[in-house]
Design a protein around this motif. Structure first.
Motif, PDB file in Angstrom:
ATOM      1  N   LEU A 122     118.547  74.534   0.895  1.00  0.00           N
ATOM      2  CA  LEU A 122     119.119  74.505   2.249  1.00  0.00           C
ATOM      3  C   LEU A 122     120.161  73.399   2.278  1.00  0.00           C
ATOM      4  O   LEU A 122     119.934  72.316   1.710  1.00  0.00           O
ATOM      5  N   ILE A 126     120.182  80.793  -2.796  1.00  0.00           N
ATOM      6  CA  ILE A 126     119.056  81.226  -3.633  1.00  0.00           C
ATOM      7  C   ILE A 126     119.511  81.097  -5.083  1.00  0.00           C
ATOM      8  O   ILE A 126     120.507  81.703  -5.491  1.00  0.00           O
ATOM      9  N   MET A 165     122.171  78.559   3.075  1.00  0.00           N
ATOM     10  CA  MET A 165     121.002  78.689   2.216  1.00  0.00           C
ATOM     11  C   MET A 165     121.457  79.322   0.903  1.00  0.00           C
ATOM     12  O   MET A 165     122.154  80.329   0.898  1.00  0.00           O
ATOM     13  N   LYS A 222     122.422  84.271  -4.258  1.00  0.00           N
ATOM     14  CA  LYS A 222     122.874  84.587  -2.901  1.00  0.00           C
ATOM     15  C   LYS A 222     123.255  83.322  -2.140  1.00  0.00           C
ATOM     16  O   LYS A 222     122.578  82.297  -2.279  1.00  0.00           O
ATOM     17  N   VAL A 223     124.317  83.402  -1.368  1.00  0.00           N
ATOM     18  CA  VAL A 223     124.705  82.276  -0.500  1.00  0.00           C
ATOM     19  C   VAL A 223     124.765  82.832   0.924  1.00  0.00           C
ATOM     20  O   VAL A 223     125.513  83.761   1.197  1.00  0.00           O
ATOM     21  N   SER A 280     113.824  73.652  -2.549  1.00  0.00           N
ATOM     22  CA  SER A 280     112.399  73.982  -2.589  1.00  0.00           C
ATOM     23  C   SER A 280     112.184  75.095  -3.611  1.00  0.00           C
ATOM     24  O   SER A 280     112.939  76.063  -3.642  1.00  0.00           O
ATOM     25  N   THR A 281     111.164  74.935  -4.422  1.00  0.00           N
ATOM     26  CA  THR A 281     110.865  75.966  -5.422  1.00  0.00           C
ATOM     27  C   THR A 281     110.061  77.087  -4.758  1.00  0.00           C
ATOM     28  O   THR A 281     109.165  76.810  -3.962  1.00  0.00           O
ATOM     29  N   ILE A 282     110.395  78.323  -5.096  1.00  0.00           N
ATOM     30  CA  ILE A 282     109.611  79.453  -4.576  1.00  0.00           C
ATOM     31  C   ILE A 282     108.367  79.592  -5.450  1.00  0.00           C
ATOM     32  O   ILE A 282     108.463  79.771  -6.662  1.00  0.00           O
ATOM     33  N   LEU A 283     107.201  79.473  -4.818  1.00  0.00           N
ATOM     34  CA  LEU A 283     105.949  79.569  -5.564  1.00  0.00           C
ATOM     35  C   LEU A 283     105.565  81.028  -5.779  1.00  0.00           C
ATOM     36  O   LEU A 283     105.074  81.414  -6.818  1.00  0.00           O
ATOM     37  N   LYS A 284     105.807  81.834  -4.748  1.00  0.00           N
ATOM     38  CA  LYS A 284     105.487  83.256  -4.828  1.00  0.00           C
ATOM     39  C   LYS A 284     106.385  83.998  -3.847  1.00  0.00           C
ATOM     40  O   LYS A 284     106.731  83.460  -2.802  1.00  0.00           O
ATOM     41  N   GLU A 285     106.750  85.228  -4.195  1.00  0.00           N
ATOM     42  CA  GLU A 285     107.664  85.965  -3.318  1.00  0.00           C
ATOM     43  C   GLU A 285     107.301  87.442  -3.255  1.00  0.00           C
ATOM     44  O   GLU A 285     106.897  88.035  -4.257  1.00  0.00           O
ATOM     45  N   TRP A 286     107.450  88.016  -2.081  1.00  0.00           N
ATOM     46  CA  TRP A 286     107.273  89.461  -1.892  1.00  0.00           C
ATOM     47  C   TRP A 286     108.553  89.979  -1.245  1.00  0.00           C
ATOM     48  O   TRP A 286     109.102  89.323  -0.363  1.00  0.00           O
ATOM     49  N   SER A 287     109.007  91.136  -1.696  1.00  0.00           N
ATOM     50  CA  SER A 287     110.188  91.708  -1.044  1.00  0.00           C
ATOM     51  C   SER A 287     110.047  93.213  -0.920  1.00  0.00           C
ATOM     52  O   SER A 287     109.319  93.839  -1.684  1.00  0.00           O
ATOM     53  N   SER A 288     110.738  93.775   0.079  1.00  0.00           N
ATOM     54  CA  SER A 288     110.656  95.221   0.294  1.00  0.00           C
ATOM     55  C   SER A 288     111.910  95.887  -0.230  1.00  0.00           C
ATOM     56  O   SER A 288     112.896  95.226  -0.484  1.00  0.00           O
ATOM     57  N   VAL A 329     115.043  77.756  -3.529  1.00  0.00           N
ATOM     58  CA  VAL A 329     115.769  77.905  -2.264  1.00  0.00           C
ATOM     59  C   VAL A 329     116.411  76.554  -1.963  1.00  0.00           C
ATOM     60  O   VAL A 329     115.724  75.535  -1.963  1.00  0.00           O
TER      61      VAL A 329
END
Lengths: 85, 466
Positions: B394, B429, B427, B416-417, B458-466, B392
Motif C-alpha cells: 500500500l 500486487i 495498491m 497489478k497497480v 504485507s505478505t499474503i499468507l493465503k489467497e482465494w479468488s473467483s 501487497v
C-alpha cells in the motif's frame, strides 16, 4: 484478464481488521458474499483484504454493508479503485 | 447466467488452473513431438536412400500447419449465439445513422454506442477453448514488433527441432529441451541484478543434473553422450527458445488501442504466420534438388499426421499462453516441463506400436537414468513453483507530484497497480519467487520512484479468488 464489459465494473478493496482467533469464521462468511472476487489473508496493518467488483455504486454499498455485518470484523477501510494498470 | 462477480467462488482457483493449463500444455507437447518423430522417420523419407529428410519435413510442416491453423481459427470464429449478429446490426445501424441528419446523429450515436458497450460480449465457438477470444484482428505496431522478433527466434528453434528429432530419441530430446528454464532463471537474476536464492540454486542444479542424466545414451549404437546433439539442443534450441519466450511474454503484456491484451488464439495465429515465414526462409538455403523431390512426393501422405500434430501444437500453445498470462514466466515453463516425464511412457507405448520408428533400448540402466533424470527435473521445478510469494504494497503519493504509474508496472514481478481512494493512494500486487526478491523490488525499485511517499508492504499468507 478482464473482458471489456468487466472493465466497466466498479472495483474496490475492503481492508479488514479481524478479532483475534476469528479469521477462519470471517473467511467462511466472506466467501458467501456475492461480488467478492478475491480474499487474501495478509500480515501487517490489516488482517484481510477483500476485492469487490459490482456493476453499480448501490450494489457496492450493499456488499460493503454485508461485509460490515460479518461477525469478527472489527474495522474496515474501503478504497474504490480509480484506475488499474 | 451468472457473471464473474456474482457466481460463487470457482471450484478451480486461478493458481491451480494455471498449473493444470501449463501441465496439459507439456503433456500435449510430448504427444506432438512423438507424432513428428513418426512422420520424419516413417513418411518424409527419401525413397532411394531410405533416409528421412528433415528439411523437406520442416517446409511441409510449416505450410500444412499454417493452412490447418487458419482453418482451425476460422472454425473457432463461428458464432454460437445471437450476440455477434446483434453487434453486426448495431454497427450497420450506426453507419446508417451517420448518413442521416447531422443534428440528430451525435445523440443517436451515443445511445447506440452505449447499447453496443452493453452487448459487446461476443460468443464464439472458440471461447470454449479460449474465453478471451473475440475473433481474428490485426496486431498493433508494437505487437507486430514482438511478433516479428518471437517469430524470428521461433524460426531458428523450429529448424533445429526438425534436425534434432531425426537424430534423438524423444525421451532424450524432451528433457534436454527443458533446459530453457535454467536460462530463464539466470535471465531473471541478471535483470534483477540479484543473487540467486537457495531454492533457485537447488532447482537449477536439479534441472541441470536431471537433464544430463536423462540425456545419457547407453544403447548398442552409442555408449556415451552425443555432444553435437547436446550442444545443438542446449545452446541453439534452448537459447532461441528462451528469447522466444521473453518476446512472447512481452506480447502478452502489450495492450491494443482499446486497452486489451491480445488473446492466446490470436497470439498463436500471428506467431505461427511469422514462425512459418522465418522457418521456411531459414530452411530454403539447405534444400537441394533431391530434398525438393522428397518434399513433393511425400507431401500428400504427410498432410493428415502433420495436420494432427499442428492442431495439438495449437491447443498446447493456447494453454501455454493462457497459463503465461496467469503466472510467472519461469514457473509456467517449469510446469510445462512435465513433458519430460510424459516422454518416457509415450516412447515405450509407441515402441510397441511402431517398433521400426521408435526403437527403445532394453538396457535397464538407461531407463533408470532417464527416470531419475525426469524426477530430478520435475522436483526442481516443483520447488520453484512452491517458493513463490505474493506481497501487497500500500502506498501514498507525495502531494503536488505527478506520478508515472506505468513505470511501477514495469518493475519485474509487479502484477497489478491499482489507484485508490481513501487512506492510501495506490495498491501494488507483487509476485516474486522469494521474499528476498520481493525486498529487492521494493527497496531497489519502488522506493526510488520520486513521487512515492509511504510504502507499507504485507505478505499474503493465503489467497482465494473467483
Amino acid at each position: 484478464m478482464a473482458t471489456p464489459v468487466e472493465e466497466n465494473y466498479l472495483k474496490a478493496y475492503v481492508m479488514c481488521t479481524v478479532q483475534l482467533g476469528k479469521t477462519n469464521e470471517v473467511l467462511a462468511a466472506l466467501k458467501k458474499i456475492p461480488n467478492i472476487t478475491s480474499v487474501a489473508v495478509i500480515t501487517g496493518e490489516y488482517d484481510i483484504i477483500v476485492r469487490v467488483e459490482t456493476k453499480t455504486m448501490d450494489e457496492m454499498y450493499d456488499r460493503t454493508q454485508e461485509i460490515h455485518l460479518v461477525k469478527g470484523i472489527v474495522e474496515t477501510t474501503t478504497s474504490v479503485i480509480q484506475k488499474e494498470f | 447466467m451468472t457473471d464473474r462477480t456474482t457466481r460463487p467462488f470457482r471450484k478451480l482457483p486461478r493458481k491451480y488452473l494455471f498449473i493444470i493449463l501449463a501441465a496439459l500444455s507439456g503433456i500435449i507437447s510430448a504427444i506432438w513431438v512423438a507424432i513428428d518423430t513418426f512422420v520424419t522417420k516413417g513418411i518424409v523419407v527419401d525413397s532411394v536412400t531410405l533416409e528421412s529428410n528433415e528439411y523437406a519435413f520442416a517446409i511441409q510442416s510449416m505450410i500444412i500447419g499454417f493452412l490447418v491453423s487458419v482453418l482451425f481459427v476460422l472454425l473457432l470464429w463461428i458464432p454460437i449465439s445471437k450476440k455477434p449478429f446483434e453487434e453486426l446490426k448495431m454497427r450497420k445501424r450506426q453507419k446508417r445513422q451517420e448518413n442521416d441528419d447531422d443534428d440528430n446523429v451525435q445523440e443517436d450515436d451515443k445511445q447506440v454506442h452505449a447499447q453496443g458497450e452493453q452487448k459487446r460480449h461476443f460468443s464464439f465457438l472458440g471461447q470454449f477453448i479460449d474465453p478471451q477470444f473475440q475473433g481474428i484482428y490485426l496486431p498493433t505496431k508494437r505487437m507486430f514488433l514482438w511478433l516479428t522478433l518471437s517469430g524470428l527466434f521461433s524460426g531458428i528453434q523450429t529448424l533445429v527441432y526438425f534436425i534434432l528429432i531425426k537424430r534423438m530419441d524423444i525421451s532424450v530430446f524432451l528433457p534436454a529441451a527443458q533446459f530453457v528454464v535454467v536460462y530463464l532463471i539466470i535471465g531473471d537474476l541478471i535483470v534483477d541484478k540479484s543473487k540467486p536464492a537457495t531454492v533457485e540454486v537447488q532447482s537449477i542444479v536439479m534441472i541441470v543434473l536431471g537433464v544430463i542424466l536423462a540425456a545419457i545414451e547407453l544403447d548398442t549404437t552409442s555408449s556415451s553422450l552425443n555432444w553435437f546433439n547436446l550442444l545443438m539442443v542446449f545452446i541453439v534450441f534452448n537459447g532461441s527458445s528462451a528469447v522466444y519466450v521473453i518476446f512472447q511474454k512481452k506480447l502478452t503484456q502489450t495492450k491494443d488501442h482499446h486497452g486489451r491484451n491480445m488473446d492466446s488464439t490470436n497470439i498463436r495465429l500471428w506467431t505461427l504466420v511469422f514462425m512459418a515465414l522465418f522457418t521456411i526462409l531459414f530452411t530454403i538455403p539447405f534444400m537441394r534438388k533431391t530434398d525438393w523431390f522428397v518434399f513433393k512426393t511425400t507431401f500428400v501422405r504427410a498432410i493428415f499426421p502433420v495436420a494432427l500434430s499442428m492442431l495439438l501444437v495449437y491447443v498446447s500453445r493456447i494453454f501455454y499462453i493462457r497459463a503465461l498470462a496467469m503466472g510467472k514466466m519461469s514457473i509456467v515453463n517449469s510446469l510445462a516441463s512435465i513433458s519430460v516425464i510424459a516422454g518416457i511412457p509415450i516412447t515405450v507405448i509407441l515402441s510397441f506400436i511402431w517398433p521400426q520408428y521408435f526403437q527403445i533400448t532394453s538396457n535397464w540402466l538407461v531407463w533408470l537414468l532417464r527416470g531419475i533424470g525426469a524426477i530430478l527435473v520435475f522436483t526442481g521445478i516443483v520447488g520453484l513453483s512452491l517458493s513463490e510469494v505474493k506481497i501487497v504494497i500500500l502506498g501514498k503519493v507525495k502531494p503536488g507530484e505527478k506520478c508515472d504509474f506505468e513505470q511501477i508496472k514495469e518493475i519485474p514481478g509487479v502484477e497489478k497497480v491499482s489507484i485508490l481512494t481513501g487512506e492510501y493512494d495506490l495498491m501494488i500486487i507483487l509476485r516474486t519467487r522469494t521474499i528476498g526478491r520481493g525486498y529487492q523490488s521494493i527497496v531497489a525499485r519502488l522506493e526510488l520512484i520520486p513521487c512515492i511517499d509511504v510504502l507499507v508492504s504485507s505478505t499474503i499468507l493465503k489467497e482465494w479468488s473467483s
